[in-house]
Write a protein that holds these residues in place. Structure first.
Motif, short mmCIF file in Angstrom:
data_model
loop_
_atom_site.label_atom_id
_atom_site.label_comp_id
_atom_site.label_asym_id
_atom_site.label_seq_id
_atom_site.Cartn_x
_atom_site.Cartn_y
_atom_site.Cartn_z
N GLY A 1 0.77 -0.91 0.14
CA GLY A 1 -0.02 -0.07 -0.12
C GLY A 1 0.46 1.62 -0.52
O GLY A 1 1.79 1.41 0.64
N LYS A 2 0.25 2.71 -1.18
CA LYS A 2 0.76 3.59 -0.54
C LYS A 2 1.58 4.07 1.25
O LYS A 2 0.62 3.84 1.68
CB LYS A 2 -0.25 4.51 -1.23
N GLY A 3 2.75 4.42 1.12
CA GLY A 3 3.83 4.58 2.20
C GLY A 3 3.67 3.70 2.92
O GLY A 3 3.76 3.67 3.73
N HIS A 4 3.36 2.61 2.23
CA HIS A 4 3.52 1.48 3.48
C HIS A 4 5.18 1.05 2.72
O HIS A 4 5.42 -0.65 3.83
CB HIS A 4 3.00 0.67 3.70
N GLY A 5 6.18 1.23 2.05
CA GLY A 5 6.80 0.41 1.50
C GLY A 5 8.61 1.12 2.34
O GLY A 5 8.42 1.23 2.97
N VAL B 1 18.12 -15.06 0.69
CA VAL B 1 17.81 -13.66 0.07
C VAL B 1 17.42 -12.71 0.49
O VAL B 1 15.98 -12.91 1.17
CB VAL B 1 17.72 -14.10 -1.50
N GLU B 2 17.77 -11.76 0.73
CA GLU B 2 17.02 -10.30 1.46
C GLU B 2 16.68 -9.32 0.52
O GLU B 2 17.12 -9.50 -0.52
CB GLU B 2 17.50 -9.70 3.05
N PHE B 3 15.20 -8.87 0.30
CA PHE B 3 15.24 -7.92 -0.65
C PHE B 3 14.23 -6.58 0.30
O PHE B 3 13.21 -6.57 1.28
CB PHE B 3 14.12 -8.12 -2.03
N THR B 4 14.25 -5.67 -0.31
CA THR B 4 13.33 -3.96 -0.04
C THR B 4 11.64 -4.19 -0.56
O THR B 4 11.54 -4.54 -2.10
CB THR B 4 13.79 -2.88 0.13
N VAL B 5 10.62 -4.33 0.16
CA VAL B 5 9.28 -3.98 -0.69
C VAL B 5 9.55 -2.48 -1.12
O VAL B 5 9.42 -1.77 -0.38
CB VAL B 5 8.75 -4.21 0.78
N GLU B 6 8.46 -2.60 -2.30
CA GLU B 6 8.36 -1.42 -3.17
C GLU B 6 7.58 -1.17 -2.53
O GLU B 6 6.16 -1.98 -2.34
CB GLU B 6 8.51 -2.05 -4.52
N ASP B 7 6.83 -0.29 -2.18
CA ASP B 7 5.37 0.73 -2.91
C ASP B 7 4.79 0.21 -3.55
O ASP B 7 5.53 1.19 -4.59
CB ASP B 7 5.36 2.24 -2.73
N THR B 8 3.72 -0.30 -4.37
CA THR B 8 3.30 -0.40 -5.44
C THR B 8 1.92 0.22 -5.05
O THR B 8 0.94 0.23 -6.79
CB THR B 8 2.94 -1.62 -5.24
N ALA C 1 6.39 0.86 8.06
CA ALA C 1 5.14 2.18 8.02
C ALA C 1 4.26 0.57 9.55
O ALA C 1 4.69 -0.63 9.85
CB ALA C 1 4.87 2.43 7.21
N GLY C 2 3.07 1.05 8.80
CA GLY C 2 1.88 0.08 9.52
C GLY C 2 2.03 -1.36 8.67
O GLY C 2 1.37 -2.87 10.33
N ALA C 3 2.22 -1.96 8.29
CA ALA C 3 2.17 -3.33 7.33
C ALA C 3 3.69 -3.31 6.96
O ALA C 3 4.27 -2.52 6.26
CB ALA C 3 1.14 -3.09 6.20
N VAL C 4 3.68 -4.57 6.37
CA VAL C 4 4.69 -4.96 4.98
C VAL C 4 4.25 -5.11 3.53
O VAL C 4 4.90 -4.21 2.82
CB VAL C 4 5.50 -7.02 6.15
N MET C 5 3.62 -6.46 3.39
CA MET C 5 3.48 -7.21 1.89
C MET C 5 2.44 -7.66 1.92
O MET C 5 2.02 -8.08 3.07
CB MET C 5 4.75 -7.05 1.01
N ASP C 6 2.17 -7.44 0.62
CA ASP C 6 0.40 -8.79 -0.40
C ASP C 6 1.44 -9.96 -0.82
O ASP C 6 2.46 -9.10 -0.92
CB ASP C 6 -0.36 -8.68 -0.02
N VAL C 7 1.83 -10.96 -0.82
CA VAL C 7 2.84 -12.13 -1.86
C VAL C 7 1.54 -12.53 -2.17
O VAL C 7 0.99 -13.21 -1.46
CB VAL C 7 3.87 -12.38 -0.61
N ARG C 8 1.10 -12.56 -3.44
CA ARG C 8 0.28 -13.22 -4.41
C ARG C 8 1.13 -14.78 -4.85
O ARG C 8 0.54 -16.45 -4.62
CB ARG C 8 0.13 -12.95 -5.28
#
Length: 82
Positions: free
Chosen positions: A8-12, A25-32, A65-72
């Motif tokens: 979500g916007k602002g959660h990346g 492996v590590e990665f940084t979550v992108e704001d989509t 931020a308030g959440a990390v991500m959703d993974v499909r």
């Protein structure tokens, strides 16, 4: 290895680790822009030494931020395959 992730916007900006056995492996979550707006990300390479059953884990390292991500989807792709 590819991850189809939405954020979500602002959660990346969260850091996430994906592991299979001892490999990680590590990665940084992108704001989509939205948690259901998924983006395909190539996050790294791992070697599976032989055919078998493996456990894949996804875990947050930190939450920016308030959440990390959703993974499909997590997709393993043989090197050299398109």
């Amino acid at each position: 290895m590819h991850v189809l992730q939405g954020c979500g916007k602002g959660h990346g900006g969260s850091r996430v680790a994906v592991s299979i056995g001892e490999q990680e492996v590590e990665f940084t979550v992108e704001d989509t822009g939205h948690f259901q707006n998924f983006r395909d990300r190539e996050i790294g390479e791992m070697t599976l030494p032989e055919p078998g059953v493996y456990r894949l884990r996804i875990k947050p390292i930190n939450k920016a931020a308030g959440a990390v991500m959703d993974v499909r989807q997590v997709r393993l792709q043989r090197l050299g395959d398109a």
